[in-house]
Enzyme design. Structure first.
Site, PDB file in Angstrom:
ATOM      1  N   HIS A  53      -3.774  -5.422   0.226  1.00 49.91           N
ATOM      2  CA  HIS A  53      -3.565  -5.887   1.223  1.00 49.91           C
ATOM      3  C   HIS A  53      -3.618  -7.408   1.517  1.00 49.91           C
ATOM      4  CE1 HIS A  53      -3.461  -1.911   3.674  1.00 49.91           C
ATOM      5  NE2 HIS A  53      -4.193  -1.577   2.709  1.00 49.91           N
ATOM      6  N   GLU A  58      -2.590  -8.945   3.815  1.00 50.74           N
ATOM      7  CA  GLU A  58      -2.506  -9.660   5.150  1.00 50.74           C
ATOM      8  C   GLU A  58      -3.839  -9.415   5.606  1.00 50.74           C
ATOM      9  OE1 GLU A  58      -3.250  -5.441   5.758  1.00 50.74           O
ATOM     10  OE2 GLU A  58      -1.777  -6.545   4.402  1.00 50.74           O
ATOM     11  N   CYS A  76       0.729  -1.030  -0.075  1.00 54.86           N
ATOM     12  CA  CYS A  76      -0.113  -0.020  -0.073  1.00 54.86           C
ATOM     13  C   CYS A  76       0.879   1.305  -0.033  1.00 54.86           C
ATOM     14  CB  CYS A  76      -0.937   0.012   1.180  1.00 54.86           C
ATOM     15  SG  CYS A  76      -2.334   0.997   0.711  1.00 54.86           S
TER      16      CYS A  76
END
Length: 357
Positions: free
Chosen positions: A332, A334, A247
């Site tokens: 993302h 995660e 990001c």
């Protein structure tokens, strides 16, 4: 109590006050996730913004503190269609109303979030004010809204001192620009000892710690505001240490290597964004939260090439750096809950660190 949302184009919505009753000016953005409102609230990338949830009912499974992505919520304000005041969930420890009050975050419920989202999509992200003052003066408020800037929010959200998650495997230096907890957790679960550094840490300190890999985290705001951080990332780029960035970290690495970024019309925020792996042709559903994007026209093709693109609008979602052990993604991997499709990227990072032994 009545509350009002006033946009910088003069559009006004009337609803009910939730959370704190204080007045706030912020950038208004929307998130299309159907679940995960607590993860959204505690994502540091929302610092300087007020979040509109497009899903019509928010708060129905309450608050479970174990699911938080950081120690506190970060948005300036919270905007929903309907707030569930009686959550039903065996894990629930609190209501969203009390959670917002406890952290002094104002919000508004009972407005047409679909109409609001359509305005933001058609006209682009704009600033707005949440207020409970029924005697507000538009002539005074609109100039304030046009002048509002999010400022240096990375400095606001980063950790204040270095901290370590113990592990018996690879040593990873995580640069905290507003990192979600699950980034460090995803590395730690793979055996890594993760040292989390404040955003202002000098590259020399990172390099001197002799890490097996470096992680550049997500974070809020305009990447071009991070002038000093970009200079340190240039030094990290010039090492042979494997680097993985997510990001904001993805954008900062691009800026450090001569590319450019620009603000998107309304950004990507939600848990249902399709990204295509250009090497395999496979499409993954990803979780995203960004309002800026790397401009590939300014990227030297000898430095890096696109590795992922957004299926909806064709914007760059990942970069692979040539002759370097560096890859970066805009989405993302995660994210939790939300799509787990791209967690394999952490395994790719692990293999990169093994190859450099």
């Amino acid at each position: 109590m009545k509350a009002f949302l006033i946009l910088e184009d003069g559009t006004t919505f009337t609803g009910t006050s939730i959370g704190s009753a204080k007045e706030v000016i912020s950038e208004i953005v929307f998130n299309t996730s159907m679940t995960g409102y607590l993860e959204v609230l505690t994502d540091p990338s929302y610092a300087g913004q007020a979040v509109v949830m497009t899903y019509p009912l928010i708060g129905n499974y309450g608050i479970c503190h174990e699911d938080m992505e950081s120690l506190k919520p970060w948005p300036d304000g919270y905007i929903v269609r309907e707030l569930s005041r009686l959550p039903s969930n065996f894990r629930s420890e609190d209501t969203i109303q009390h959670f917002l009050e406890e952290h002094d975050i104002p919000g508004i419920a009972g407005i047409d979030t679909r109409a609001l989202t359509k305005i933001l999509r058609e006209k682009g992200t704009m600033n707005g004010m949440i207020t409970t003052n029924e005697n507000y003066n538009l002539d005074e408020i609109l100039p304030q809204l046009k002048e509002y800037k999010t400022g240096n929010v990375v400095e606001k959200v980063t950790c204040k001192e270095k901290k370590v998650l113990k592990g018996d495997g690879k040593k990873v230096a995580l640069m905290d620009f507003g990192a979600k907890d699950n980034i460090a957790k995803s590395l730690n679960e793979r055996g890594c000892e993760v040292t989390i550094y404040p955003a202002g840490t000098k590259a020399e300190e990172i390099i001197a710690s002799n890490p097996d890999g470096i992680m550049l985290s997500n974070g809020p705001g305009d990447p071009k505001d991070c002038v000093e951080i970009i200079e340190e990332i240039k030094k990290l780029y010039n090492t042979e240490i494997p680097i993985f960035a997510i990001c904001l970290g993805h954008q900062l690495m691009a800026l450090a290597t001569g590319a450019d970024t620009h603000k998107m019309k309304y950004g990507h925020r939600g848990g249902n964004h399709p990204v295509k792996d250009l090497e395999t042709g496979r499409v993954y559903i990803s979780s995203q939260n960004h309002g800026y994007v790397v401009d590939m026209e300014k990227m030297d093709p000898e430095v890096a090439e696109a590795s992922f693109v957004n299926v909806n609008d064709g914007t760059t979602e990942g970069l692979k750096y040539k002759n370097k052990n560096i890859f970066t993604v805009q989405f993302h991997p995660e994210a939790c809950p939300g799509p787990q499709d791209s967690t394999f990227l952490f395994d790719r990072f692990m293999k990169m660190m093994e190859v450099t032994e």
